[in-house]
Design an enzyme around this catalytic site. Structure first.
Site, PDB file in Angstrom:
ATOM      1  N   GLU A  43       3.438   0.103  22.487  1.00 40.92           N
ATOM      2  CA  GLU A  43       2.309   1.295  22.833  1.00 40.92           C
ATOM      3  C   GLU A  43       1.644   1.027  23.933  1.00 40.92           C
ATOM      4  OE1 GLU A  43       1.880   4.456  19.172  1.00 40.92           O
ATOM      5  OE2 GLU A  43       0.970   2.419  18.781  1.00 40.92           O
ATOM      6  N   ARG A  48      -7.689   7.940  16.524  1.00 46.75           N
ATOM      7  CA  ARG A  48      -7.324   6.905  17.645  1.00 46.75           C
ATOM      8  C   ARG A  48      -7.829   6.987  19.003  1.00 46.75           C
ATOM      9  NH1 ARG A  48      -3.749   2.143  17.959  1.00 46.75           N
ATOM     10  NH2 ARG A  48      -3.404   2.352  15.728  1.00 46.75           N
TER      11      ARG A  48
END
Length: 810
Positions: free
Chosen positions: A761, A358
């Site tokens: 997030e 990520r």
């Protein structure tokens, strides 16, 4: 003349506004009341489903569950050294301690001695190799928690170890070529997947930047620590109450440790007192130890860590070290970049591989990078195994490109926002990510333009310059930074969810789904979705504890997908029920099932208006099934992990923030004066909950980048910042006196749940603006002629070091 330091730092930049009252007025003005009257139960700001329980102290957490008769308590004996070999344990002294019932070592585990999340490389209890200072070596089970802890504290006296030289930093690990998983490489070049072409583009660029950056990790610091309560059941069964974000993984790992099939283990979690990723995989070790102890003694066993042990045993956000080489033009547009990222993985793989993936996929943030080569290394060290943390590598990837653009702007003498905008993804061209996913939902231009206007960015930039020209000691800084964050697990098969919806004959509704509630409002949103689908009041719907015996094979509540996945699954179940009820109503009262309408606890059919309860009673008499299961799998995802190409994200969430700070150049102290945020939540399911998430993520991310410093002793490997006395998280006093937070108005272009977007997030990246505002203020001390070598966290000490370097270079 300089203003007095204390007065200036303490005085608000503007009169304090009743922010929440203003937000309430804004939401009312948007027509929430009218929407609710019309039958809408989504898109409105309903209170958190457990709000009253929270504020009255009656919400049940794992430690609040009434203890069964005969419950024992467990504590852990841990390694006093960071590396070496376990030569032996003299347990006689431990067993002789008052209240001790049994001491458990690796040899006592009936199944597999491993709780690794991705790879089998993480022992439950040390079985020979000592990996870090604080590693659990044995477990003490006693009649009281205090007795267990006193006995476990003898570890230093009873463990015979052979110490070795520890590896404690990612630089040391990289120098040794020591990694927990193989390195990752992603290249995108017009000349093909050839790094030589990328380096040629950098060499040919009008300007070049070569530098490095250090960004530290972050402790999750959940209010409720790690805890598991294991209760033996008949037929080798085990019921584990666990504060976890991933009950299914706990079920599988406990089953492996006990040597039983998964159907013998039930894991339950009603709510957590925070998780932030720290309870995604790392709750497993404590669930396994409690379950093993409960099985060996055939008695309930509770294991609850205190804060020091939690810090010393568990992992946290990965710290990163970067080296980069960038070519750019006179406008600040990046023409080519090579990046090396080395993460601080710790002693085992845990989730380091997907975290690095990520990070690699978020290095671009909101920017088009035509020629890019990224190399990710997960450094293996003799420290706690680092793990998931809100953002999951995305913040660590994106901050690198923001640091690069900030430096480019300063070297060119341009406003950093102008350089950022020059590099934004385009709408129909310059819109493909380095991993070859097109950015089809790009709203960053419009969003930033709105925020730039609403925050008076241009006027405040001029005001900051004027202030700094008149102030030698205090310096102000201002920065606007954007966010583009991909939503989905970057492992395709995790993007699925299930739910059960039951309607009882009194018209009340019960929902169970695979997500876990950690305070983020997931159960509130899922209940809203079900209430909306069935046309009933929110108060009719109750979400029950996450339970592996009800919804099986669930994914972790992580990657911001909780509402997306579980909301869709619950909607599927509720829609099936509504269609059955519509057919039943039409059969009894005439008309077509397709014309039956459910709203405001009423059912409209053929000109008649029936109470919802009446319809349920009639359906029961007609033997209509009043419960249903639902399922959802995110469509259109693909990922080639070897080539690091594909379509790993269902959509992107966007946002931007403007922060203004003041620093004291004599002490390194700083204060956030004002923050303006515009965040993209799509068509928000619950604006109040989402705004709260944005606010919380902003302050949490600000802590990561400014005050939360992790320090390991350079020789022993002891984490010296292992308590609130030595580790500083932000408090209410660190919130800015002016805090303007708004949600961007626009639906998700993808078919997410009611066209909403995830909000867990992405907003953690918004406080990049705080870090770069501090960097801007430091730069002002040198007349903006020197690029400040500021590392994160930007503690007062780091600020003073950067100021000294700027002054020396100037």
């Amino acid at each position: 003349m300089n203003k007095p330091v204390a007065d200036h730092l303490l005085r608000p930049a503007e009169p304090f506004a009743d922010y929440h009252a203003n937000q309430r007025q804004r939401l009312d003005a948007a027509g929430e009341g009218r929407a609710q009257d019309a039958g809408a139960r989504v898109g409105i700001s309903l209170p958190h489903e457990s709000a009253v329980l929270h504020v009255t102290g009656t919400a049940t957490y794992a430690d609040d569950i009434p203890e069964l008769a005969g419950t024992l308590h467990c504590a852990l004996g841990t390694s006093p050294v960071a590396a070496g070999r376990l030569l032996g344990i003299d347990l006689d002294a431990v067993r002789a301690m008052p209240g001790v019932v049994r001491v458990i070592t690796a040899d006592d585990i009936p199944g597999v001695n491993d709780c690794g999340s991705a790879l089998p490389d993480d022992p439950i209890l040390c079985d020979g190799e000592i990996r870090f200072l604080g590693q659990p070596v044995f477990a003490v089970v006693a009649r009281t928690r205090d007795a267990a802890r006193r006995a476990a504290a003898l570890a230093k006296q009873v463990l015979r170890v052979e110490a070795a030289e520890p590896v404690l930093t990612p630089r040391q690990a990289h120098a040794k070529g020591q990694y927990v998983v193989p390195p990752m490489h992603l290249l995108r070049s017009a000349s093909g997947r050839d790094e030589a072409g990328i380096r040629a583009a950098i060499a040919a660029a009008p300007h070049r930047l070569t530098a490095s950056l250090d960004v530290g990790g972050q402790e999750q610091f959940y209010l409720e620590g790690q805890i598991s309560y294991a209760i033996p059941r008949e037929g080798r069964g085990m019921h584990v109450h666990c504060s976890t974000q991933h009950p299914s993984e706990m079920q599988h790992l406990v089953a492996h440790a006990l040597g039983v099939p998964s159907n013998a283990v039930l894991v339950e979690c009603r709510r957590m007192g925070g998780g932030f990723g720290g309870k995604e995989s790392q709750s497993a070790q404590f669930a396994c130890i409690a379950a093993v102890a409960a099985r060996l003694l055939n008695r309930p066993v509770k294991l609850r860590l205190d804060r020091d042990d939690d810090f010393l045993i568990t992992g946290r956000r990965h710290g990163f070290w970067y080296e980069y080489d960038v070519g750019y033009d006179d406008e600040g547009r990046i023409l080519g970049v090579t990046l090396q990222m080395v993460s601080h993985a710790g002693h085992s793989a845990d989730l380091s591989a997907p975290v690095m993936t990520r990070a690699v996929c978020h290095f671009d943030n909101a920017y088009w990078l035509p020629e890019v080569a990224m190399h990710g290394y997960c450094g293996k060290t003799n420290t706690q195994s680092n793990t998931a943390f809100r953002g999951f590598g995305g913040p660590q990837g994106a901050i690198a490109i923001e640091n690069i653009l900030d430096s480019i702007a300063r070297r060119l003498g341009r406003d950093a926002l102008a350089v950022r905008r020059a590099n934004f993804y385009g709408q129909h061209e310059r819109n493909v990510t380095p991993y070859l996913q097109p950015v089809r939902d790009n709203i960053i231009h419009e969003l930033v333009e709105q925020l730039q206007a609403s925050s008076d960015y241009a006027a405040r930039r001029a005001a900051v310059a004027a202030y700094n020209a008149d102030s030698a000691v205090l310096k102000r800084g201002l920065a606007l930074t954007p966010v583009k964050f991909g939503i989905s697990f970057n492992v395709k098969h995790f993007n699925q969810a299930g739910a059960l919806v039951h309607i009882y004959t009194d018209g009340s509704i019960l929902v169970n789904h695979g997500g876990t509630e950690m305070g983020q409002g997931l159960n509130t949103k899922v209940a809203q979705v079900v209430a909306h689908e069935l046309g009933v009041g929110f108060e009719r719907v109750r979400c029950t504890a996450t339970d592996t015996s009800k919804v099986a094979n669930t994914s972790a509540t992580a990657a911001s997908t909780g509402a997306d996945l579980n909301g869709k699954a619950a909607q599927d179940a509720a829609r099936q029920l509504r269609e059955r009820l519509a057919a039943s109503v039409a059969a009894r009262h005439g008309g077509q099932a397709a014309d039956v309408r459910f709203a405001n606890d009423q059912v409209h059919v053929g000109g008649k208006v029936l109470a919802f309860n009446t319809v349920i009673s009639e359906a029961y008499l007609d033997r209509v099934q009043l419960w249903s299961d639902g399922f959802y799998a995110t469509p259109g995802l693909s990922w080639d992990k070897d080539r690091m190409q594909g379509h790993p994200f269902y959509y992107f969430a966007y946002g931007a923030a403007v922060s203004e700070v003041v620093i004291d150049t004599l002490t390194g102290e700083w204060k956030l004066l004002r923050a303006d945020i515009l965040h993209d939540a799509g068509r928000s399911l619950n604006p109040a909950v989402d705004i709260g998430q944005v606010e919380g993520a902003f302050i949490q991310g600000m802590g990561w980048l400014t005050t939360e410093e992790l320090v390991w002793h350079p020789k022993t490997g002891l984490l010296t910042t292992h308590a609130p006395s030595t580790y500083k998280i932000p408090t209410a006093n660190d919130c800015p006196p002016v805090f303007n937070v708004k949600l961007f108005d626009g639906p998700n272009v993808e078919d997410s749940i009611h066209r909403s977007k995830a909000v867990g997030e992405p907003p953690l990246l918004l406080p990049f603006s705080v870090f770069f505002a501090i960097r801007d203020a430091i730069s002002a001390a040198g007349g903006h002629q020197v690029d400040p070598p500021l590392s994160a966290p930007a503690t007062s000490e780091a600020i003073l070091r950067a100021l000294a370097a700027v002054r020396q270079a100037a």
